[in-house]
Design a protein around this motif. Structure first.
Motif, PDB file in Angstrom:
ATOM      1  N   ALA A   1       0.838  -1.201   0.000  1.00  9.08           N
ATOM      2  CA  ALA A   1       0.000   0.000   0.000  1.00  9.08           C
ATOM      3  C   ALA A   1       0.876   1.255   0.000  1.00  9.08           C
ATOM      4  O   ALA A   1       1.840   1.347   0.764  1.00  9.08           O
ATOM      5  CB  ALA A   1      -0.920  -0.002   1.229  1.00  9.08           C
ATOM      6  N   GLY A   2       0.561   2.203  -0.875  1.00  9.32           N
ATOM      7  CA  GLY A   2       1.300   3.462  -0.934  1.00  9.32           C
ATOM      8  C   GLY A   2       2.584   3.377  -1.738  1.00  9.32           C
ATOM      9  O   GLY A   2       3.282   4.378  -1.894  1.00  9.32           O
ATOM     10  N   HIS A   3       2.931   2.169  -2.222  1.00 12.76           N
ATOM     11  CA  HIS A   3       4.150   2.016  -3.024  1.00 12.76           C
ATOM     12  C   HIS A   3       3.807   1.250  -4.290  1.00 12.76           C
ATOM     13  O   HIS A   3       3.977   0.043  -4.360  1.00 12.76           O
ATOM     14  CB  HIS A   3       5.236   1.276  -2.227  1.00 12.76           C
ATOM     15  N   PRO A   4       3.309   1.963  -5.317  1.00  8.18           N
ATOM     16  CA  PRO A   4       2.779   1.283  -6.509  1.00  8.18           C
ATOM     17  C   PRO A   4       3.804   0.403  -7.223  1.00  8.18           C
ATOM     18  O   PRO A   4       3.434  -0.509  -7.952  1.00  8.18           O
ATOM     19  CB  PRO A   4       2.324   2.454  -7.404  1.00  8.18           C
TER      20      PRO A   4
END
Ligand code: 2NL
Length: 344
Positions: A171-174
């Protein structure tokens, strides 16, 4: 050093000097108190010492009897000191030994021998087989980037293989994923090492699967990669034949059937002829393999005109279950000692 003789009262009561000293010695309750009594009653400043030192100053007729009596007193006090010292030392030693007593009848600390998990056993056995063939072992990050987990393996964005492997994203790090196979480790080896390369990469991999008897969200893979000049499917098959016979036994047969993987062309499924407990023979899938796709070499900075390669991948849980006749993958992860202790 000589000390001036002190004036001595010839009437001095040597009996009472002696009995006072003996009483103090008898009353000394430890070695320190005894030493104090020794100094007080026989030391330089003691009455007894000054009596003995003053004998020469006595009238000649008194010197003999007083000297004799004083020496008797000295001997009696010294004997008492030595006797008491022995007693007290014995007592202190006894107390020390009593304090250090070991009760050899007490039960010992239980010392139960553990055992390696069957997946770990298999992992280590396979490593040993490949180390025996001169291969190296490598591991890499479990949180990978998109390039190493997919793109470099000829799985571009939009490729159906991306949708088929249920990837865990961070999450938050594509760009960050939990590695879905150990192939990114081989990619990193190719990026950093010059061929020839012979490397085995075992380790945990992660897939967002519904957990059942044959699927888990975390399991273990062992992949291998060879990069050298002129490698063919024949080399792959011969190497795998040797590997399977080292792992399972010298009579085991393998066969290759066509398959598909994005990172190899051609790709094969490797089956092993398995005899079950009832003597029934069956071809079972052991691993997937193939000739490294030139696109993978390009992504990893290796010249596909010069170098060739083969690679394979296997699930360690699957092979451990086959080997030990385990029907449900979840047994390998439940940490139930009644199950695990069977494989000691
Ligand atoms: C399977 C099949 C396979 C590979 C893994 C690989 C890695 C690189 C390049 C080319 Cl870096 N190939 N790995 C190749 C063929 C099959 O795994 O069923 N695994 C459980």
């Amino acid at each position: 050093m000589l000390y001036p003789a002190r004036p001595v009262n010839p009437q001095h009561d040597i009996d009472s000097v002696q009995s006072e000293a003996l009483a103090a010695i008898a009353a000394a309750d430890d070695l320190a108190a005894l030493e104090e009594a020794r100094v007080r009653h026989t030391g330089r400043k003691s009455t007894l010492t000054s009596i003995l030192a003053g004998i020469g100053t006595l009238p000649p007729q008194e010197r003999g009897p007083v000297g004799k009596r004083a020496n008797e007193a000295r001997k009696a006090v010294e004997a008492a000191l030595a006797g008491r010292q022995e007693e007290l030392e014995a007592r202190e030693l006894g107390a020390k030994l009593a304090g250090e007593t070991v009760d050899v009848t007490l039960p010992g600390d239980p010392h139960t021998a553990g055992a390696l998990h069957i997946v770990t056993q298999l992992w280590e056995e396979i490593e040993e087989i490949f180390i025996g063939m001169g291969w190296q072992i490598a591991d890499g990050p479990h949180v990978e980037d998109d390039f190493h987990n997919f793109t470099a393996l000829n799985i571009p964005e939009g490729h159906p293989a991306r949708a088929e492997t249920d990837t865990f994203f961070i999450a938050g790090h594509p760009n960050a994923v939990l590695r879905t196979h150990t192939s990114p480790v081989q990619v990193r080896v190719m990026e950093t090492q010059e061929p020839p390369i012979y490397v085995v990469c075992p380790g945990a991999v992660y897939r967002n699967e519904d957990i059942d008897a044959t699927h888990g969200a975390m399991f273990h893979q062992l992949e291998g990669l060879a990069v050298d000049e002129g490698l063919s499917l024949g080399h792959l098959k011969g190497m795998l034949q040797h590997f399977v016979r080292e792992l399972l036994g010298p009579t085991f047969e393998i066969r290759l059937r066509p398959d598909y993987f994005p990172f190899t062309e051609p790709s094969v499924e490797v089956d092993v002829l398995w005899t079950d407990r009832h003597g029934r023979q069956q071809w079972l899938e052991l691993l997937g393999a193939g000739i490294v796709d030139p696109n993978v070499f390009e992504f990893c900075g290796i010249d596909p005109e010069r170098w060739t390669g083969f690679a394979w991948g296997m699930g360690l849980e699957r092979v451990a279950m086959l080997r030990h006749g385990v029907g449900d993958l979840r047994l390998l992860f439940d940490s139930d000692l009644r199950f695990l202790e069977q494989f000691r």
